[in-house]
Design a protein around this motif. Structure first.
Motif, short mmCIF file in Angstrom:
data_model
loop_
_atom_site.label_atom_id
_atom_site.label_comp_id
_atom_site.label_asym_id
_atom_site.label_seq_id
_atom_site.Cartn_x
_atom_site.Cartn_y
_atom_site.Cartn_z
N LEU A 179 0.53 -0.85 0.22
CA LEU A 179 -0.17 0.19 0.31
C LEU A 179 0.67 0.94 0.01
O LEU A 179 0.73 2.22 -0.89
CB LEU A 179 -0.78 0.22 1.37
CG LEU A 179 -1.35 1.22 1.32
CD1 LEU A 179 -2.91 1.63 0.14
CD2 LEU A 179 -2.93 1.19 2.66
N ALA A 180 2.04 1.20 0.58
CA ALA A 180 2.73 2.78 0.67
C ALA A 180 3.64 3.07 -0.14
O ALA A 180 3.46 3.57 -0.54
CB ALA A 180 4.11 2.17 1.83
N ALA A 181 4.15 1.70 -1.31
CA ALA A 181 4.74 2.10 -2.53
C ALA A 181 3.96 2.16 -3.39
O ALA A 181 4.10 2.89 -4.07
CB ALA A 181 4.58 0.14 -3.59
N LEU A 182 1.90 2.00 -3.92
CA LEU A 182 1.49 2.29 -4.63
C LEU A 182 0.84 3.58 -4.18
O LEU A 182 0.46 4.12 -5.48
CB LEU A 182 -0.01 1.75 -3.89
CG LEU A 182 -0.70 0.37 -4.39
CD1 LEU A 182 -1.24 -0.89 -3.57
CD2 LEU A 182 0.09 -0.50 -5.82
N GLN A 183 0.68 4.21 -2.84
CA GLN A 183 0.85 5.89 -2.42
C GLN A 183 1.94 6.24 -3.57
O GLN A 183 1.42 7.51 -3.70
CB GLN A 183 0.72 6.03 -1.48
CG GLN A 183 -1.07 5.10 -0.73
CD GLN A 183 -1.10 5.33 0.88
OE1 GLN A 183 -0.46 5.77 2.00
NE2 GLN A 183 -2.29 5.51 1.23
N ASN A 184 3.23 5.77 -3.89
CA ASN A 184 4.02 6.67 -4.29
C ASN A 184 3.99 6.70 -5.91
O ASN A 184 4.82 7.15 -6.67
CB ASN A 184 5.40 5.95 -4.06
CG ASN A 184 5.18 6.53 -2.10
OD1 ASN A 184 5.72 6.95 -1.49
ND2 ASN A 184 6.38 5.48 -1.48
N ILE A 185 3.11 6.08 -7.31
CA ILE A 185 2.55 5.93 -8.09
C ILE A 185 2.08 7.46 -8.15
O ILE A 185 0.91 7.62 -8.36
CB ILE A 185 2.18 4.79 -8.30
CG1 ILE A 185 3.05 3.43 -8.19
CG2 ILE A 185 1.63 5.26 -9.98
CD1 ILE A 185 2.40 2.30 -7.97
N PRO A 186 2.42 8.19 -9.11
CA PRO A 186 2.09 8.80 -9.96
C PRO A 186 0.85 9.08 -10.20
O PRO A 186 0.92 8.36 -11.17
CB PRO A 186 2.72 10.13 -10.73
CG PRO A 186 4.52 9.61 -10.24
CD PRO A 186 3.65 8.08 -9.62
N GLU A 187 -0.12 9.76 -10.06
CA GLU A 187 -2.15 9.56 -10.09
C GLU A 187 -1.87 10.03 -12.05
O GLU A 187 -2.73 9.21 -12.54
CB GLU A 187 -2.39 9.95 -10.18
CG GLU A 187 -3.62 9.47 -10.54
CD GLU A 187 -4.88 8.41 -9.43
OE1 GLU A 187 -5.84 7.86 -10.20
OE2 GLU A 187 -4.09 8.09 -8.68
N GLU A 188 -1.29 10.80 -12.53
CA GLU A 188 -1.06 11.10 -14.03
C GLU A 188 -0.50 10.31 -14.24
O GLU A 188 -0.71 9.54 -15.51
CB GLU A 188 0.06 12.59 -14.12
CG GLU A 188 -0.37 13.49 -12.94
CD GLU A 188 -0.08 13.68 -11.91
OE1 GLU A 188 0.96 12.84 -11.37
OE2 GLU A 188 -0.56 13.87 -11.33
N ILE A 189 0.04 9.18 -14.19
CA ILE A 189 0.53 8.02 -15.60
C ILE A 189 -0.78 6.24 -15.59
O ILE A 189 -0.75 6.56 -16.28
CB ILE A 189 1.46 6.87 -14.86
CG1 ILE A 189 3.46 7.53 -14.03
CG2 ILE A 189 1.97 5.49 -15.37
CD1 ILE A 189 3.73 7.26 -13.31
N TYR A 190 -1.54 7.05 -14.31
CA TYR A 190 -2.73 5.83 -14.67
C TYR A 190 -3.70 6.53 -15.48
O TYR A 190 -4.21 6.09 -16.63
CB TYR A 190 -3.33 5.73 -13.56
CG TYR A 190 -2.74 4.64 -12.82
CD1 TYR A 190 -2.36 3.62 -12.70
CD2 TYR A 190 -1.96 5.19 -11.25
CE1 TYR A 190 -1.67 2.50 -11.79
CE2 TYR A 190 -1.97 4.09 -10.70
CZ TYR A 190 -1.56 2.50 -10.69
OH TYR A 190 -0.71 1.60 -10.20
N GLU A 191 -3.19 7.80 -15.42
CA GLU A 191 -4.11 9.06 -16.57
C GLU A 191 -3.89 9.28 -18.02
O GLU A 191 -5.20 9.03 -18.61
CB GLU A 191 -4.74 10.06 -15.90
CG GLU A 191 -5.75 10.55 -14.32
CD GLU A 191 -5.12 11.61 -14.33
OE1 GLU A 191 -4.68 12.38 -14.49
OE2 GLU A 191 -6.07 11.94 -12.84
N SER A 192 -2.98 8.99 -18.03
CA SER A 192 -2.20 9.17 -19.37
C SER A 192 -2.89 7.74 -20.08
O SER A 192 -2.92 7.81 -21.07
CB SER A 192 -0.77 8.88 -19.78
OG SER A 192 -0.45 10.32 -18.72
N ALA A 193 -2.30 6.21 -19.06
CA ALA A 193 -2.60 5.27 -19.75
C ALA A 193 -4.17 5.20 -19.69
O ALA A 193 -4.69 4.51 -21.54
CB ALA A 193 -1.80 4.09 -19.13
#
Length: 296
Positions: A179-193
């Motif tokens: 969960l800690a690692a997931l929270q470090n993933i920028p949301e913009e990457i998911y939005e672009s994908a």
């Protein structure tokens, strides 16, 4: 001026000296002492009766309980780690979503990690009790069985109860870390994908999994080491029985030392265990390419 600079450069090392001293006293010295004892005919009762060489290691190769314990240790670890990792990832993904009561859900999900091993063993030993256990009663009421099950009377069910208990306790460690690692993933990457048409499954395997890979590798390694060294849950629930069918190497080391107080023989087992863990850790980190970017 140069002398003053040298003194300043030495300050960090002087600050570390107390910590390094404690590590040397409580970690390095006991490890070296264990290696030394493994080559000695040393017993707490009889004292040191001289150099044993490789005699203890040769005797281990003829010890049927040792061979059985080694054979049980690897399956025990795999059967614990795989479900813990899978459920840990699923729970982390769920708790990473925004929903009402998320804080409470996270607190409840992480609670088992705070429970001590002995307490976990006592709880699940009661739940799987052949006479009054809740699980046996549920199966009976649902008509799945026509009588109560003596869970600890055979190898398969006894091992299963321990895996359930240890998995329940171990899942939160994976969930917290991932969960800690997931929270470090920028949301913009998911939005672009998502704009590019990537579905949830594709986003998981091409974005989420590569970016949390190092966390998965490290947590899996740590939990593997901890699970392999578990004694409290196994000892409290089955004590390695029935007929040594659930015994692992750390449990056998404890049993053997308690029964014989033979430090030399038991130290030889400990040396082999630590050596195997060191080799496994090096190979695992190498194969998993820990710290290196992986492209899916």
């Amino acid at each position: 001026m140069k002398k003053l600079s040298s003194r300043r450069a030495a300050i960090p090392y002087l600050m570390l000296l107390p910590t390094l001293s404690l590590i040397a006293i409580f970690m390095i010295y006991p490890m070296l002492d264990t290696v030394w004892l493994s080559f000695q005919n040393y017993s707490i009762i009889g004292g040191n009766k001289g150099f044993a060489g490789l005699d203890h290691f040769r005797s281990l190769m003829k010890d049927p309980v040792f061979i059985k314990a080694v054979g049980h240790t690897v399956p025990w670890v795999l059967e614990n780690i795989i479900p813990q990792l899978v459920f840990g990832i699923l729970i982390a993904l769920l708790l990473n979503q925004s929903f009402k009561g998320r804080g409470l859900a996270r607190a409840l999900a992480f609670t088992p990690w705070a429970v001590g091993g002995m307490i976990v063993a006592l709880i699940f030993k009661f739940l799987f009790n052949g006479s009054v256990g809740v699980f046996g009663d549920m199966l009976l009421r649902l008509g799945i069985t026509d009588s109560r099950i003596a869970w600890f009377s055979n190898a398969a069910s006894a091992l299963g109860t321990m895996i359930v208990a240890n998995t329940w306790r171990g899942i939160p460690f994976f969930a917290i870390s991932i969960l800690a690692a997931l929270q470090n993933i920028p949301e913009e990457i998911y939005e672009s994908a998502q704009v590019d048409g990537a579905g949830a499954v594709r986003r998981f395997f091409q974005i989420t999994l590569p970016m949390i890979k190092d966390t998965i590798v490290l947590t899996t390694l740590l939990r593997t080491i901890w699970t392999l060294n578990i004694v409290d849950i196994i000892y409290s629930m089955t004590n390695g029985g029935p007929n040594h069918s659930t015994i692992t190497l750390p449990v056998y080391i404890m049993q053997k030392f308690t029964a014989t107080l033979d430090s030399g023989y038991c130290s030889a087992m400990a040396v082999l265990l630590v050596g195997a863990l060191i080799i496994f850790s090096i190979v695992y980190l190498k194969i998993s390419k820990y710290g290196k970017e992986t492209i899916y």
